[in-house]
Design a protein around this motif. Structure first.
Motif, PDB file in Angstrom:
ATOM      1  N   UNK A   1       0.828  -1.208   0.000  1.00  0.00           N
ATOM      2  CA  UNK A   1       0.000   0.000   0.000  1.00  0.00           C
ATOM      3  C   UNK A   1       0.862   1.258   0.000  1.00  0.00           C
ATOM      4  N   UNK A   2       2.050   1.202   0.615  1.00  0.00           N
ATOM      5  CA  UNK A   2       2.970   2.334   0.539  1.00  0.00           C
ATOM      6  C   UNK A   2       3.478   2.519  -0.892  1.00  0.00           C
ATOM      7  N   UNK A   3       3.774   1.415  -1.552  1.00  0.00           N
ATOM      8  CA  UNK A   3       4.214   1.498  -2.946  1.00  0.00           C
ATOM      9  C   UNK A   3       3.097   2.061  -3.832  1.00  0.00           C
ATOM     10  N   UNK A   4       1.862   1.617  -3.604  1.00  0.00           N
ATOM     11  CA  UNK A   4       0.742   2.127  -4.386  1.00  0.00           C
ATOM     12  C   UNK A   4       0.514   3.606  -4.168  1.00  0.00           C
ATOM     13  N   UNK A   5       0.834   4.105  -2.965  1.00  0.00           N
ATOM     14  CA  UNK A   5       0.648   5.516  -2.681  1.00  0.00           C
ATOM     15  C   UNK A   5       1.512   6.426  -3.534  1.00  0.00           C
ATOM     16  N   UNK A   6       2.604   5.911  -4.074  1.00  0.00           N
ATOM     17  CA  UNK A   6       3.484   6.731  -4.909  1.00  0.00           C
ATOM     18  C   UNK A   6       2.816   7.121  -6.222  1.00  0.00           C
ATOM     19  N   UNK A   7       1.683   6.480  -6.553  1.00  0.00           N
ATOM     20  CA  UNK A   7       0.953   6.802  -7.787  1.00  0.00           C
ATOM     21  C   UNK A   7      -0.220   7.748  -7.536  1.00  0.00           C
ATOM     22  N   UNK A   8      -0.443   8.145  -6.271  1.00  0.00           N
ATOM     23  CA  UNK A   8      -1.555   9.046  -5.959  1.00  0.00           C
ATOM     24  C   UNK A   8      -1.291  10.431  -6.528  1.00  0.00           C
ATOM     25  N   UNK A   9      -2.298  10.986  -7.197  1.00  0.00           N
ATOM     26  CA  UNK A   9      -2.173  12.303  -7.800  1.00  0.00           C
ATOM     27  C   UNK A   9      -3.380  13.191  -7.499  1.00  0.00           C
ATOM     28  N   UNK A  10      -4.212  12.806  -6.540  1.00  0.00           N
ATOM     29  CA  UNK A  10      -5.414  13.587  -6.241  1.00  0.00           C
ATOM     30  C   UNK A  10      -5.377  14.032  -4.787  1.00  0.00           C
ATOM     31  N   UNK A  11      -5.600  15.319  -4.590  1.00  0.00           N
ATOM     32  CA  UNK A  11      -5.576  15.840  -3.226  1.00  0.00           C
ATOM     33  C   UNK A  11      -6.893  15.560  -2.511  1.00  0.00           C
ATOM     34  N   UNK A  12      -6.865  15.684  -1.197  1.00  0.00           N
ATOM     35  CA  UNK A  12      -8.017  15.384  -0.352  1.00  0.00           C
ATOM     36  C   UNK A  12      -8.318  16.592   0.513  1.00  0.00           C
ATOM     37  N   UNK A  13      -9.595  16.939   0.602  1.00  0.00           N
ATOM     38  CA  UNK A  13     -10.035  17.984   1.523  1.00  0.00           C
ATOM     39  C   UNK A  13     -10.440  17.318   2.831  1.00  0.00           C
ATOM     40  N   UNK A  14      -9.689  17.608   3.889  1.00  0.00           N
ATOM     41  CA  UNK A  14      -9.865  16.905   5.152  1.00  0.00           C
ATOM     42  C   UNK A  14     -11.115  17.316   5.907  1.00  0.00           C
ATOM     43  N   UNK A  15     -11.734  18.442   5.520  1.00  0.00           N
ATOM     44  CA  UNK A  15     -12.917  18.907   6.237  1.00  0.00           C
ATOM     45  C   UNK A  15     -14.201  18.311   5.692  1.00  0.00           C
ATOM     46  N   UNK A  16     -14.086  17.361   4.752  1.00  0.00           N
ATOM     47  CA  UNK A  16     -15.266  16.695   4.214  1.00  0.00           C
ATOM     48  C   UNK A  16     -15.505  15.397   4.968  1.00  0.00           C
ATOM     49  N   UNK A  17     -16.752  14.942   4.957  1.00  0.00           N
ATOM     50  CA  UNK A  17     -17.093  13.706   5.658  1.00  0.00           C
ATOM     51  C   UNK A  17     -16.423  12.515   5.002  1.00  0.00           C
ATOM     52  N   UNK A  18     -16.283  11.424   5.749  1.00  0.00           N
ATOM     53  CA  UNK A  18     -15.597  10.233   5.246  1.00  0.00           C
ATOM     54  C   UNK A  18     -16.539   9.260   4.564  1.00  0.00           C
ATOM     55  N   UNK A  19     -17.750   9.124   5.084  1.00  0.00           N
ATOM     56  CA  UNK A  19     -18.658   8.089   4.576  1.00  0.00           C
ATOM     57  C   UNK A  19     -19.035   8.356   3.127  1.00  0.00           C
ATOM     58  N   UNK A  20     -18.749   7.384   2.265  1.00  0.00           N
ATOM     59  CA  UNK A  20     -19.099   7.440   0.843  1.00  0.00           C
ATOM     60  C   UNK A  20     -18.521   8.686   0.167  1.00  0.00           C
ATOM     61  N   UNK A  21     -17.358   9.099   0.650  1.00  0.00           N
ATOM     62  CA  UNK A  21     -16.647  10.222   0.039  1.00  0.00           C
ATOM     63  C   UNK A  21     -15.584   9.641  -0.888  1.00  0.00           C
ATOM     64  N   UNK A  22     -15.720   9.898  -2.190  1.00  0.00           N
ATOM     65  CA  UNK A  22     -14.810   9.305  -3.164  1.00  0.00           C
ATOM     66  C   UNK A  22     -13.751  10.301  -3.637  1.00  0.00           C
ATOM     67  N   UNK A  23     -13.629  11.432  -2.930  1.00  0.00           N
ATOM     68  CA  UNK A  23     -12.598  12.396  -3.302  1.00  0.00           C
ATOM     69  C   UNK A  23     -11.226  11.781  -3.044  1.00  0.00           C
ATOM     70  N   UNK A  24     -10.333  11.930  -4.004  1.00  0.00           N
ATOM     71  CA  UNK A  24      -9.006  11.340  -3.895  1.00  0.00           C
ATOM     72  C   UNK A  24      -8.928   9.928  -4.434  1.00  0.00           C
TER      73      UNK A  24
END
Length: 492
Positions: free
Chosen positions: A396-419
């Protein structure tokens, strides 16, 4: 002006750094959309015949209207969890001579042409055609069809109203579930027969077209309320208003025993506890811990020994999966600042590795009571925990190197597909399917003991070669450093 808005959004999408990575997901979503369109078309053309066969002594048109209540609450829940209000980058527009009402009307109008609104039409219109062919009055059927279209739009705007009031709360999905559950219960026990009330009201509108003004008025009220909510938030300084809150300082001195990675661990722990999305995610740990209770009480699943490996990996790795798959996007808001500091990237990654290992151990210990369902389950969970620590943490750390989408931390977690991107879908193959498949194969060929031994050996190999693996993963992050900085600087 609408043309200019569309042009701006088109350019924003295709000039961003992530649009190429979304092509595969978009193609997949098109196939899903076509599948659902075909299903709804089949439903629309076949519903009349099904109703006649299932209820031969009743009017199928009346029967269908009797089920509208269940369609409304089902559609509302589906939209709440899956549909989001269309957004656009409005801050640059607020300093231009553009009316706020124009921007709000554009956003609300954009929501009206959502796929969620078009999909029911593929069932409503064919069903209306079949009713007319079956001899029903055309005027009545057309009035009913337009009424249903208005219902779809009412549900659309009602969903955004509910979302606006619940988005500020932790576990914001609980209110909608409670409301729907209460309405369903009142109808089920006959206290308030919603199926009859909505069914008869819809038929009454179909027979008396003048009454269609009632749902039209409700639609206008919902639109106006949404307009008021959005317009009140559409100010340049709305995000600059200070909020006075009581500071809860946690004692994180215990992290100092981890040496030079302690500052990074403290940063992650504060991030998790102080932000809405991460805090909600920690509350959802209970779901991962109790996941086995959905399967183990049933004898059928206890006999499927390979399932215990899947449940063990998911249960002990729930935090690992949910937190790890968005590394380093959690820090996207200040990633540029973080990378400008004189820090070692390996320490940054190792702090996250240690957090994930601690979570795996903690969830395994809390899951020990599963031994009640058999000692093999506890052994499988232990093997899954070792595999998570030795293999899945590195994957999962290796997979994280391909992440290119930022996340807004003030949004709810449930069914949030941001990022969420293609990486989060593909990483599930080595995380879950590979160990489950290996466990099933070895269990089938050589028995349960050999399958358990395989997971433990693979986990121990990963632990032994941890430093070598981390060195390669760190280099991958360093190679992608500036691509991430550029991607996290853009809006998703």
């Amino acid at each position: 002006m609408i043309k200019h808005f569309l042009n701006l959004e088109w350019k924003q999408y295709f000039r961003s750094s992530y649009w190429q990575k979304n092509i595969a997901i978009n193609i997949l979503m098109v196939f899903f959309a076509l599948y659902f369109v075909a299903m709804f078309l089949s439903l629309g053309f076949g519903l009349l015949f099904v109703m006649k066969k299932m209820y031969p002594d009743q009017d199928p048109f009346v029967v269908v209207n009797g089920f509208l209540f269940f369609w409304i609450i089902g559609d509302l829940m589906m939209r709440f969890f899956l549909q989001k209000l269309p957004v656009m980058s409005v801050k640059p527009l607020l300093i231009l001579p553009i009316k706020r009402s124009t921007v709000v009307n554009y956003v609300l109008g954009k929501s009206a042409v959502s796929f969620f609104n078009f999909l029911p039409l593929f069932a409503i219109i064919p069903f209306s055609v079949m009713l007319i062919r079956d001899g029903y009055a055309s005027a009545m059927v057309l009035t009913w069809m337009f009424t249903m279209i208005i219902f779809v739009l009412i549900i659309n705007f009602l969903n955004f109203i509910i979302e606006a009031f619940s988005s500020e709360k932790e576990l914001s999905f609980l209110p909608i579930i409670a409301v729907v559950g209460i309405l369903f219960g009142l109808n089920y026990f006959g206290v308030l027969p919603m199926t009859t009330l909505i069914g008869e009201a819809t038929i009454g509108i179909a027979n008396n077209p003048i009454f269609i003004l009632v749902p039209i008025a409700i639609l206008i009220l919902c639109y106006a309320f949404n307009f008021k909510i959005l317009r009140s938030k559409l100010f340049l300084d709305s995000s600059l208003k200070s909020k006075v809150i009581e500071v809860n300082a946690a004692d994180l001195s215990w992290t100092k025993r981890f040496g030079d990675i302690a500052p990074f661990m403290q940063l992650d722990l504060k991030l998790i506890w102080r932000n809405k999305r991460t805090k909600s995610m920690t509350f959802l740990l209970l779901i991962g811990l109790l996941y086995g209770l959905f399967f183990y009480p049933q004898p059928m699943y206890r006999e499927m020994t390979f399932m215990s490996a899947f449940i063990g990996i998911f249960s002990t790795g729930f935090f690992l999966i949910n937190f790890g798959q968005f590394i380093p996007a959690w820090d996207s808001a200040y990633y540029k600042l973080l990378m400008s500091q004189n820090i070692k990237y390996e320490q940054y990654l190792r702090s996250k590795f240690i957090l994930m290992v601690i979570s795996v151990v903690l969830l395994f210990v809390l899951g020990i009571p599963y031994v009640y369902f058999g000692y093999k389950i506890l052994i499988a969970h232990f093997a899954a925990a070792i595999y998570n620590i030795g293999v899945n943490t590195h994957v999962i750390l290796w997979g994280g190197s391909f992440n290119r989408k930022k996340i807004e931390l003030d949004k709810k977690a449930a069914f949030n597909y941001q990022g969420t991107g293609a990486v989060q879908w593909l990483i599930g193959i080595p995380l879950m399917l590979v160990p489950m498949g290996l466990f099933w194969l070895v269990n089938w060929l050589a028995g349960f003991g050999a399958a358990i031994a395989l997971l433990i050996v693979l986990g121990i190999i990963g632990i032994v070669f941890h430093k070598m693996l981390m060195k390669g993963i760190t280099q991958k992050y360093l190679d992608s450093k500036y691509k991430m900085i550029d991607a996290f600087s853009q809006d998703n």
